[in-house]
Design a protein around this motif. Structure first.
Motif, PDB file in Angstrom:
ATOM      1  N   ARG A 254       0.802  -1.215  -0.383  1.00 54.91           N
ATOM      2  CA  ARG A 254       0.208  -0.072   0.131  1.00 54.91           C
ATOM      3  C   ARG A 254       1.152   1.639  -0.017  1.00 54.91           C
ATOM      4  O   ARG A 254       1.694   1.469   1.287  1.00 54.91           O
TER       5      ARG A 254
ATOM      6  N   ASP B 108      -3.968   2.308   6.782  1.00 50.85           N
ATOM      7  CA  ASP B 108      -5.529   3.090   6.926  1.00 50.85           C
ATOM      8  C   ASP B 108      -4.887   4.811   7.327  1.00 50.85           C
ATOM      9  O   ASP B 108      -4.597   5.761   6.647  1.00 50.85           O
TER      10      ASP B 108
ATOM     11  N   SER C 171      -3.780  -0.352  -3.618  1.00 49.81           N
ATOM     12  CA  SER C 171      -3.219  -1.235  -2.940  1.00 49.81           C
ATOM     13  C   SER C 171      -2.464  -2.436  -4.295  1.00 49.81           C
ATOM     14  O   SER C 171      -3.792  -2.684  -5.201  1.00 49.81           O
TER      15      SER C 171
ATOM     16  N   THR D 197      -8.630   0.464  -2.186  1.00 48.60           N
ATOM     17  CA  THR D 197      -9.173   0.487  -0.251  1.00 48.60           C
ATOM     18  C   THR D 197     -10.095   0.962  -0.191  1.00 48.60           C
ATOM     19  O   THR D 197     -10.973  -0.100   0.371  1.00 48.60           O
TER      20      THR D 197
END
Ligand code: NAI
Ligand code: MG
Length: 394
Positions: free
Chosen positions: A112, A281, A295, A308
């Motif tokens: 990510r 996050d 991602s 995401t």
């Protein structure tokens, strides 16, 4: 060059909106592929009692690479209530199809990237020492172990005797011995050395390839000694081959606190499943949030690339659509990298960067507007206009 084939799974809600936009951008950038559409998500649960149809799994097994939009999932009781009446008594149990894909294809490495685009009005800013405002240049890539740990699914409420007896062999279980069994819930956090080693190797290799000066293990080894400790041990072992890169370790709680203090200090971060989810996050929130968070789920053979965000049901029916397609487009760019199409990938990234810094075309989230049909009248670009601008910038 032989034509590539890519499985595309739009899924539910805005997945159906953003995925075709990503395909449009890739084609405009000169990436040609046969796009093989496959079903996933809520309507397959309702119709077949299976949100991840067997045909879809077979297509991915054959073509090895897939783009995924988003799915809708609902709690157990709601899922059971919405399934087609004929299937109701057949014992179908809802599961998340994306988690199912990660398990089935052993997509154990989640990547990510959280890299700020200059000029993005959603970038994190903080008060500088002189009272002014600082915009740190966040450039962090999180490597999250994607299949084990707290999301491995080995858990019980009211554990069976053999499990209870096994737990009772641990001295610290004494504190729980008198709890009535139905009141005892156990979720395991299983790490394996091979998977810890693999995520650490991927993280260091990525850091070396892209010139990051540090890899940070973000766990909690002082408290969760066995599992977090194993991750740290493996990071130390892998680090030996990369003397030019620094190995740092932070605790997940402290790392969250430092998000707003010095996020620009962190390069590559590696973590287990749960903490990797949390920290990615957290960093995504510094660089634009769900409209920007891309991602990759990578296994030994198969790669699945997804934004995401979820299916955003609130906005799924809007015509024209107002959601930001950039997260999906950047996920497709990660696919290009994985396929070795780095030149095209760089061009698409450059086009996104140009549109963001140009500032003329911004979706509602970038303008900090409340989402809804009125956003367009307030100056927000539609999903299509954003994609058009990126294609134009190419
Ligand atoms: P969500 O990510 O779908 O949406 C939350 C909010 O974020 C939206 O209401 C919107 O304000 C914003 N947002 C999301 N994507 C955006 C975009 N591309 N551009 C601009 N704004 C965007 O999360 P939520 O509402 O918690 O879940 C909705 C459904 O999606 C649920 O059924 C959930 O289970 C599912 N979900 C699926 C995921 C996946 O497919 N990987 C991940 C997260 C949730
Ligand atoms: Mg998450």
């Amino acid at each position: 060059m032989a034509t590539r084939s890519v499985v595309v799974m739009p899924g539910d809600g805005i997945g159906k909106v953003v995925l075709p936009e990503a395909v449009r951008v890739l084609e405009a950038a000169g990436f040609s592929a046969e796009w093989i559409e496959a079903g996933i998500g809520w309507e397959h649960w309702v119709e077949q009692g299976n949100p991840l149809p067997e045909e879809t799994v077979e297509l991915i097994a054959e073509h090895k690479v897939a783009l995924f939009g988003a799915i809708t999932s609902k709690p157990k009781d709601k899922a059971a209530a919405e399934i087609r009446a004929e299937l109701r008594d057949e014992g179908h149990v809802y599961f998340s199809p994306i988690v199912g894909l990660r398990q089935h294809f052993d997509l154990d490495v989640s990547i990510r990237p959280c890299i700020a685009f200059p000029g993005n009005p959603l970038n994190f800013i903080r008060r500088a020492a002189d009272g002014g405002v600082d915009e740190p240049r966040v450039n962090t890539v999180i490597f999250r172990q994607n299949t084990e740990g707290l999301y491995g699914g080995v858990e019980w409420t009211n554990p069976p005797d053999v499990v209870w007896d096994a737990l009772d062999t641990h001295p610290k279980f004494a504190a729980f011995r008198d709890v009535p069994r139905p009141d005892l819930a156990v979720s395991t956090r299983i790490f394996t050395r091979a998977k810890c080693r693999r995520i650490c190797k991927q993280a260091f290799a990525y850091a070396a390839l892209h010139g990051y000066r540090s890899v940070t293990v973000c766990e909690k080894p002082n408290v969760i000694r066995e599992t977090s400790g194993m991750m740290l041990d493996e990071a130390r072992a892998v680090h030996e081959a990369y003397p030019q890169i620094q190995l740092w370790d932070t605790n997940i709680d402290a790392q969250m606190m430092w998000l707003t203090k010095n996020p620009e200090d962190y390069g590559v971060i590696v973590a287990g499943n749960m903490f990797g989810d949390i920290i990615s996050d957290g960093f995504a929130g510094l660089v634009g949030g769900l409209g920007f968070a891309a991602s990759a789920n990578i296994g030994r053979e198969v790669g699945v690339f997804e934004p995401t965000h979820g299916s955003a049901p609130k906005y799924a029916g809007l015509d024209p659509s107002i959601v930001n397609p950039i997260a999906m487009i950047l996920s497709a760019v990660m696919m290009l990298d994985w396929l070795g199409e780095t030149e095209i990938a760089e061009r698409v990234r450059g086009a996104v960067a140009a549109v963001v810094v140009g500032g003329a075309v911004r979706t509602y989230d970038m303008l900090k507007l409340r989402g809804g049909p009125e956003a367009v009248a307030q100056g927000a670009a539609t999903t299509t206009q954003m994609t058009d601008a990126i294609v134009e910038a190419l």
